[in-house]
Design an enzyme around this catalytic site. Structure first.
Site, PDB file in Angstrom:
ATOM      1  N   ASP A  70       5.646 -69.712   6.727  1.00 41.78           N
ATOM      2  CA  ASP A  70       5.035 -70.124   5.954  1.00 41.78           C
ATOM      3  C   ASP A  70       3.467 -69.553   6.291  1.00 41.78           C
ATOM      4  O   ASP A  70       3.168 -68.980   6.673  1.00 41.78           O
ATOM      5  CB  ASP A  70       5.140 -71.158   7.465  1.00 41.78           C
ATOM      6  CG  ASP A  70       2.901 -72.183   8.252  1.00 41.78           C
ATOM      7  OD1 ASP A  70       2.047 -72.360   6.333  1.00 41.78           O
ATOM      8  OD2 ASP A  70       2.960 -73.062   8.526  1.00 41.78           O
ATOM      9  N   PHE A  85       0.866 -71.771  14.623  1.00 40.34           N
ATOM     10  CA  PHE A  85       0.439 -73.076  14.498  1.00 40.34           C
ATOM     11  C   PHE A  85       1.218 -73.283  12.710  1.00 40.34           C
ATOM     12  O   PHE A  85       0.960 -72.608  11.916  1.00 40.34           O
ATOM     13  CB  PHE A  85      -1.272 -73.104  14.313  1.00 40.34           C
ATOM     14  CG  PHE A  85      -1.204 -73.949  13.835  1.00 40.34           C
ATOM     15  CD1 PHE A  85      -2.082 -74.808  15.068  1.00 40.34           C
ATOM     16  CD2 PHE A  85      -1.690 -74.878  11.700  1.00 40.34           C
ATOM     17  CE1 PHE A  85      -2.432 -76.046  14.514  1.00 40.34           C
ATOM     18  CE2 PHE A  85      -2.898 -75.461  12.045  1.00 40.34           C
ATOM     19  CZ  PHE A  85      -3.447 -76.243  13.121  1.00 40.34           C
ATOM     20  N   LYS A 103      -2.258 -76.018   1.211  1.00 39.09           N
ATOM     21  CA  LYS A 103      -4.249 -75.023   1.205  1.00 39.09           C
ATOM     22  C   LYS A 103      -4.433 -75.261  -0.011  1.00 39.09           C
ATOM     23  O   LYS A 103      -4.918 -75.707  -0.827  1.00 39.09           O
ATOM     24  CB  LYS A 103      -4.512 -74.015   2.244  1.00 39.09           C
ATOM     25  CG  LYS A 103      -4.338 -74.608   3.629  1.00 39.09           C
ATOM     26  CD  LYS A 103      -5.124 -73.670   4.620  1.00 39.09           C
ATOM     27  CE  LYS A 103      -4.381 -74.825   6.022  1.00 39.09           C
ATOM     28  NZ  LYS A 103      -5.186 -75.770   6.577  1.00 39.09           N
TER      29      LYS A 103
END
Length: 401
Positions: free
Chosen positions: A226, A141, A255
């Site tokens: 990531d 994801f 984030k």
């Protein structure tokens, strides 16, 4: 109709249904706790999918944002501003890298990493134009843009959004043999989450990340990590890659970099990689804006002390010990994770992940399900041991019902 019911009904009527939130309407939050419009308090055990690593309304971050709001919030990259150089310098130092390309959202940063790898492949590695390939892992994801869903194996994220962007090879997560077999002279990068968060906090086999690092180095391929969810303290170290002593060629961050205050993301790499860009080839009006840089600089300063990483490691050991005991009780099939991050596969007879999340919400604890039977725990790193234990008590009670 209650205030909560009214707000939810209005949202359902006037917003696209691209999320299925729990039936709670948050009005305020502080630290690890949120309060809804009816005045009920809830322990946040999700932390905005790790965007809120430092808790809600963190005083240092709020003060940094307020001070910057009084000065200047946006210049666009048409001009320099006085927070930009410090932000890039400090973030590069934190990552042990040389250059930063700031964006806003995680998906933007992943798209930036893809573009960077392709351009590096053509200009530096010498891959023929239009032939660059990037290897990714199944169950990944990395976001939901058109290009990113093109290399997703999640039917829910991918279906009905074609035609899909070519140039990606998907191999099983954790399988170095498959990755080696997929590599060709046109492979420019391997893009991986060190821990697959959305898939249910899936852990790689021991030695996998080190193996990827060695394989990519041998084949002149970039290793892109990531760390949008796994980075910036969540796993007990600044980056999840550190658990195997690995330094990738490129970090993708987001984030928690914005402290839950503003969206901030970045690609961080060497001058030899990010140096391929020329003016006009990539950009963002809001990327690297003064407000974002001011907040991110405070995040970086907090991480430089190591206290949040240590807290995540120590509380994480406690969390996983307690969850390990719970896994032997018959309601939980598997527990995975690292630091203050865990995925629990619920035995179907005890309910779906959504049902367990709703029952926990009724007891004042907020988590979120994924892939049917799994719930994720990712409390803010500032959570107290007492509050963490209280949240675990509610989980035990729900699973015992």
């Amino acid at each position: 109709m209650s205030t909560t019911e009214s707000a939810i009904a209005s949202a359902e009527a006037h917003s696209a249904h691209n999320y299925h939130p729990l039936p709670i309407v948050v009005a305020s939050a502080d630290g690890a706790w949120m309060t809804d419009v009816e005045g009920r308090r809830y322990l946040d055990m999700l932390a905005g999918y790790s965007a809120l690593n430092f808790g809600h309304a963190n005083r240092r971050l709020i003060d940094a944002a307020k001070a910057q709001l009084e000065r200047v919030t946006l210049t666009s990259r048409a001009f320099h501003h006085d927070r930009f150089a410090d932000f890039c310098t400090r973030l590069a130092e934190l990552c042990g890298m040389e250059m930063v390309l700031p964006m806003n959202t995680g998906a933007e940063a992943v798209e930036t990493a893809v573009k960077t790898a392709r351009k590096w492949g053509y200009q530096v590695k010498g891959v023929p134009d239009g032939m660059a390939k990037i290897i990714v892992a199944a169950n990944n994801f990395h976001g939901r843009t058109t290009t990113i869903v093109s290399f997703s194996t999640d039917a829910e994220a991918r279906a009905d959004f074609g035609p899909y962007t070519p140039g990606f090879e998907i191999v099983p997560f954790g399988d170095l043999t498959a990755m080696d077999a997929a590599m060709t002279e046109n492979t420019v990068a391997v893009l991986l989450e060190p821990i697959q968060g959305e898939a249910g906090v899936l852990m790689p086999p021991a030695g996998y990340l080190a193996g990827v690092r060695e394989l990519t180095r041998q084949r002149n391929v970039l290793f892109i990590a990531d760390e949008i969810q796994s980075g910036l303290g969540r796993t007990g170290k600044t980056f999840a890659c550190e658990h195997e002593g690995v330094v990738p060629d490129m970090y993708v961050l987001g984030k928690a970099l914005g402290g839950g205050v503003v969206p901030v993301s970045a690609v961080v790499s060497s001058a030899g990689i990010l140096g391929v860009y020329r003016p006009g080839e990539h950009g963002s009006t809001f990327g690297g804006n003064p407000l974002a840089c001011a907040v991110a600089l405070e995040v970086i300063a907090m991480l430089r002390t190591g206290e949040f990483q240590q807290r995540a490691a120590e509380l994480g050991d406690h969390l996983h010990h307690e969850l390990g005991v719970l896994a032997g009780g018959g309601a939980v099939e598997t527990v995975r994770g690292r630091g203050l991050w865990a995925g629990l596969d619920i035995v179907p007879s005890h309910g779906t992940g959504r049902e367990i999340s709703e029952r926990l919400m009724d007891r004042g604890v907020l988590v979120k399900d994924t892939h049917g039977s799994t719930i994720r725990l990712a409390p803010p790193l500032v959570i107290s041991k007492e509050d963490l234990d209280w949240g675990l008590d509610q989980l035990r009670a729900v699973l015992a019902d």
